[in-house]
Structures are given as C-alpha cells and as structure tokens.
Scaffold this active site. Sequence first.
Site, PDB file in Angstrom:
ATOM      1  N   VAL A 109      66.006  26.244  -0.800  1.00 16.00           N
ATOM      2  CA  VAL A 109      66.135  26.571   0.620  1.00 16.00           C
ATOM      3  C   VAL A 109      64.908  26.205   1.476  1.00 16.00           C
ATOM      4  O   VAL A 109      64.586  26.899   2.431  1.00 16.00           O
ATOM      5  CB  VAL A 109      66.553  28.044   0.876  1.00 16.00           C
ATOM      6  CG1 VAL A 109      67.847  28.375   0.175  1.00 16.00           C
ATOM      7  CG2 VAL A 109      65.486  29.045   0.450  1.00 16.00           C
ATOM      8  N   CYS A 110      64.236  25.092   1.153  1.00 18.35           N
ATOM      9  CA  CYS A 110      63.122  24.616   1.982  1.00 18.35           C
ATOM     10  C   CYS A 110      62.017  25.655   2.134  1.00 18.35           C
ATOM     11  O   CYS A 110      61.444  25.779   3.216  1.00 18.35           O
ATOM     12  CB  CYS A 110      63.585  24.214   3.373  1.00 18.35           C
ATOM     13  SG  CYS A 110      64.330  22.604   3.422  1.00 18.35           S
ATOM     14  N   ASN A 111      61.785  26.428   1.099  1.00 18.05           N
ATOM     15  CA  ASN A 111      60.732  27.426   1.209  1.00 18.05           C
ATOM     16  C   ASN A 111      59.924  27.441  -0.091  1.00 18.05           C
ATOM     17  O   ASN A 111      60.086  28.349  -0.920  1.00 18.05           O
ATOM     18  CB  ASN A 111      61.340  28.800   1.513  1.00 18.05           C
ATOM     19  CG  ASN A 111      60.300  29.768   2.018  1.00 18.05           C
ATOM     20  OD1 ASN A 111      59.305  30.015   1.335  1.00 18.05           O
ATOM     21  ND2 ASN A 111      60.496  30.307   3.200  1.00 18.05           N
TER      22      ASN A 111
END
Length: 807
Positions: A410-412
Amino acid sequence: MAEEKGSPTDSNTFATMASENMPDGQYDTYIEQMRKEQYPMLTDAVYLDHAGTTPYSKRLMDRFHQDMMSNLFGNPHSASPSSQRSTQEIENVRIELLRFFRADPEHFDLVFTANATAAIKLVMEAFREQETGFWYGYHADAHTSLVGVRESAKGHSCFESDEEVDRWIAKGAAGYDRDDLRLFAYPAQSNMNGRRLPLEWCQRLRHINSHCRTYTLLDAAAYASTSPLDLNDLQAAPDFTVVSLYKIFGFPDLGALIVRKDTAALFQRRRYFGGGTVEMVACVKEQWHARKSGALHEQLEDGTLPVHSIVALKSVLQTHEELFGTLDRVSRHTACLAKQLYNGLAVLKHGNGKLACTIYKHPASDYSITTTQGPIIAFNLRDGKGHWVSNTEVEKLASIKNIHLRTGGVCNPGGIARVLDLAPWEMRENFSAGHRCSGENDILNGKPTGIIRVSLGAMSTRSDVDEFVNFVDDFFVDKSAPSTSPPSSLYVGTEQGFHVESLTVYPIKSCAGWQVPYGTPWEIRNEGLAWDREWCIVHQGTGKALSQKQHPRMALMRPTLDFKAGLLRINSPGPDQPVSVPLSNDPNYFDAVDYTHRNTAVCGDRIEARVYTSPAIADYLTKALGVPCTLARFPAASASFPSVRHSKAHLQHRTRVQNVPRPILLSNESPILTITRSSLNALNSQIKAHGGKAAHASVFRANIVLAEFFSPGQEQPWAEDSWQSMRVGGADGPVLEFLGGCRRCQMVCIDQVSGVKDQEPFVTLAKTRRFGGRVLFGVHTALFSGGGVARVGVGDVVETCAREDNV
Ligand SMILES: *Cc1c(COP(=O)(O)O)cnc(C)c1O
C-alpha cells in the site's frame, strides 16, 4: 424517509436530510437510502478502498454535465468571453476551496496539481534549487511519495517514532546555523492503518524558524478525505499542505498544494518556465524572459490548467455538502463505522480460541478518538493453526464476493516494515525472491510481505461493515476442530483403478482447449503435452500476456490444431472468418507470416517471444477481445531456443526424487495439470447441496482428466492428494510425477462455453479445500521418466503410487 421530502431528483431532496444534528443511526439510514440513488455503481458492491479513491455521486455528474452543456469554457487568460469565463471560474473556485480548508486567502495560496504527489514534487523542486541545499526529515509512516523527496536532499533522516520527532523538535535549532535549511514532512494520517499523527508538530517547529529555517510539509491526502482540514490558525498551520481532491470528492482527478504566501521567496529560484508561468520570452537573436511575478499559483502552474476539472469543483463543493453535510459530520459517521469494524474483526476467533485477525493498530491510537485514528483498518489473517493466510487468497475471495479492498505494501514502506517486523535484509530478500508490490508470493520465510487494508468513506454504511465482518467470519474462521489435517487421508489402499478419460491441450494460453482425439498417442515433453501453451495473446502496448482472469471472453476463442493443413486455426464467436498461422516453427518452410522478437511478460516472468506482425491477426484478435492485442509464440525448447521459464519453486515441496526446476512454456505454474472425475463429482455434490451450480470439468483447464473404472459408490475422491506418481499405458509406459496441489483462483468461475462468471465453484472450494491458506484442486504434474519418446493416449490405464509420507 427521503420520500417525505419530495421527488428524489429534486436537488434539495437530501439537502435538509444530511443534517449535522442527526444521530448516528439515523444518519447511517439516511446514507443507505441516499446511496441507492446517488451511487448506482455501488449496488451489490462492498467498496472498502476509499483510501485509494472514493466514488462520485450521480447528482455531481448531472450538475457538472449541466454546467458543461450550458456554458462555453475557453482556454483561460485571453480576452474572449469564453476565456474570461474560465479565468473567472478558476479564480473563484480557488478561493472557495481555500475557504473549504479554512485557509485565509490573505495568507495562503492554492496551486492546482495533477495529484498530491505532484504537489509534493513542487515543494521538493523549490528546496532543491536553494544554494545551501537542504536537509530533509520525514516520519516513518510517510507515503512513498514523501519518502522520495530525500533523494534531492543533501542529508536526510527517517524518524521511526513520534518520540524521536518530539526529541528532535525539543532540541530546536541547537547545533544548526542560521542559514541551514530544513524541511520536515509527515502524513496527517497514515494511508496504511489510518493512524493520525500529532498536528501540533507544525506549530512547534514554527517557533524554531527564526533561528534556523525549518519548514513543514503536511501530507493531508489521506486525512482530508474523511476529516475537516482546518488551516484557520496561522500559527499552527503547516507551510505546505498537500491533498488529493479525488480522495475527498471522488471527482475530479486533481491534487492541490496549499502554500503559505510567506514562503514565496523559496520559489524564486525556480528555473523552468512554460506557457502560463512566463510573461514574455525572447529566443531569436537574444535570450531573455520575464517570469510571472504575481501570485504563487501563477508562478507554479505551468501550461494550460485542467480547466474543466477545476470548474467541476464548483459543483463538487455544493453537492458534497448537500449529500453529506460538513466533513465534521462525515468524520463522526466514518469513525463510528470504523469502531464497529474494528470491534467486529478483533473478536473473530477460531474454534480453538485463537484470534483470526492480527490488526495493526498504533498503540497510541484509539478507534473512539478521531484525533488519533481515521477510518482505515490494516490487518492480516491467520488460520486455525496459526499460519498466515495468503493475502492473494483473500483478494481472490473478496473479488468473487464483489468486495473491494486492497492488499500488499500500500505505498507505505516504513509502516509496512514496522508492523510486519521486516528487517531491511528481509525486504531485500523478498525483493530478490520476486516479491514486488502486490505479487503472488506474499508469504516468505513464514512472514507476510504485505497487509490487507480496508478503508471507509463518506458513503460507507453499517451494512458494508456487517457484510465484511461476515465475509471474514464465513471464509476465514475455522469453527470446527482446532487442527485440520493436510490433504490426504481419504485414500488408503488401491493403487489401481484409474484410466485417462480425456486429454486436452491449450495451444493458446487462456483460450479454449482442444481435445486430443481418441486413438492418438500424444507426446509428453518435459514442458508438458505437445502443443500445449505454445502461443499466447499479448497486449500491444504493454507486451503482457492476456489472461482469462481479466478477459473472460478469451474462453470463447477456440484454437484448433489442423495437422493436415499444418495450421493453427483460431475461431472467435463473431462473424469474421477464422485466422490461422503455420504450426511449423521453421520460417523457411512457412513464410506466410512474419514475426518480430519482443520482450513480453507472462505471469510476471520476462521472456522474449516471437510476436506476429500480421495486421490481419492483430485486427482479428483485437476485435474479438476488445483490447489492442496480437498473437505471440513461445516455441518448445530446442538446442537453439532453450526454455527460460521454470515451474514455480513452491511446487517442489512435495517432490522427493528431484529438486530441479522444471521447464515450462506459457502455462502458469507447472508443465501438466491433472484432475480426477471422482473429486469433481465430490465437489459438485457439495455445491449442489447448497443449491449452487455444478462446475464443468473444463473450468479447471486440466490437461489430463482421470476417471475410475469402477462404478459409483466406490469412488475415491481426493485420492490424488496422496499420490506421488503415476504410470500410464502399462508396464512400458512413461512415469509422471505429481508436484503438489494446484492453487486456484476466481478464474475457475468463468463458464468456458458462455464466458460468464459465477461464484461457484470457487466459493465451495474455498470452504472445503483450503490448506495452509491455499485453495487446491487438481495436481501439478510433470514427466518423470519416459525412455525414448513418452506418449499418453485417451483410455490408457493408470497405475498410481502413494507418497511415502502419506498416512
Ligand atoms: C494517496 C496518498 C498520497 C498520494 O496521492 P496521489 O494523489 O496519488 O499523488 C500521498 N500520501 C498519502 C497519505 C496518501 O493517502
């Protein structure tokens, strides 16, 4: 309720309904009603990816349409009335939007960007151009787009905890020069688990600014979608705030940078100019230019603005308020739902008392307190034995149930590393083992490599929450005995009794199969049955092999092998004449069609394929499938063309004899797939017991279907679970080895005759055939030994040999 207020198309119907004082339950009922009419795309869907983007309402689209149809909008900044209209509307909306965030236009400017990332880049570029360079600090909860800023800084640091930030702020400017330039960035809300970070950091850092230039960049992209963003207090407001407008309103696809005007000097060193950001340019004989020197947005908005998108914001702000009330009301509603969802998931237990969900909540956050927590839940699932459930499996089931969620990294990167306790070496190892964002292999070294994220939005309701909790309970909570035994057990004894019922090859990957006629001994190669998956259909843009999962119509494309004419013929259901290509691989022999070598991707593997250049073939396939595509070939291995793909490593766990990777052509995982009629019958009686539609053998896309000689009543379903190998065609026949169960996905729900999707048989499989998080049906198979050319024919007798470890 809504009906009392007049016709539903009346734009005021809901205006009075979304009242601020409505109690939570009543507001939820109202949203449920309103959603039916205003969000038709959500009918039958459980949409839980609002942190990705939120849907847009019918009323907004109608209003926007109305505006577009009744006004002429020109390119801004010229004298014509249409241009003037655009200019004016843009400037009005800019102010309206600033007010929406309670930012005083006296002190703030708003720059329109493509998305939040582009807004972050504008800030990064300004800092990069400073003579002194800059130091960059960011919080570990940052989105990837914030992390990337570090590459332009002369020094940078990642703060792993809030306490670290607190200590750093307390240190103030100690140890820094007056000239030093620093930028501190963090998300107001984590896009991974919805945890909200302290907003007061901006205010505290402001006090240091007079001693050492320290600026704050607040990423409010996740936060602002379900919470009012309030920049009213000038002392407390960040210097730069970025938002994704589509995450708040669903439309238009825009981002924005809200910037304090007193930072203007930082942007003066900007070198690039373009149409829109320059007053006058000379480039013939002399080179000079005069930049626009007015408002910050005039200096930063290069080129023609997305005029119509910006104009749409007028309708957006009005509609959002009518349908939902203030963002404060949205915040209370979503908080209420998030708490219910969290409580629902947190108590799910297997029969043995073990918890099913491992939820990644920050210790300082509380689902009852909106300043600490937004409406997002990040978690992973464990089965009754405590093993992690593969997230790919969760996605597959969710998509069958029309539940929309997100899994993976999730792009984290910082948040994921912390909650999954992944050390840098593990992340590197996962990367080299082929794990990228959202890959198949999502459990490595016994740890998940990503999370499941469910996020709520303004139009979410209690029914969404209930449906999701029921879904997890239904599919992932094991109410029965504490431990389930691995696939085996039913079959003990007879090693004989099966024969080859049918043989199917799939000349074109993901298209229909072609039945090997009775009485035709068929060659088995190391890569599988002869002519199986030698061709595939590739997207003309990306070069990726198309799959039935995304393109169910591929099931209707019927390739046939015509050995008399030496042709592969391709038939699609349309009226067009079928196309054909030579079966021969030798270009000297058949030169009717040309191909070029091109890099393509099949199931994530990069391979060089021969792509046909004939426009007739491309046109035919493109028309049949509705995507720009053409045919490619990946011929069987030969001395001059060694096979580069191999069956996936995880299949080898059961192989006793050899642990060598096996070559494959374009099949997904292994050379050959075998299923048994008995297991299919057993599955179908379970499906029918629940009133479902029985599955046809073709949905499993097996190469070999085995059936029992004996009559019903003596059937041995799931016998294949315990087989190690089989010999076909008697004592001199070739031996095939079983490599392990075949993992299934929703592709088995595509009817191979009509191309239509159903829930079965995947739903029943997922409930009855799940082992260690994998849904298994059929067994992967490979040639073990042949002695000369190995062949198999329909009707051949099959002798099986049980695994030694079978109990
Ligand atoms: C979505 C998101 C971004 C990226 O936004 P884009 O509009 O895709 O550029 C950045 N940060 C957070 C916290 C987000 O949620």
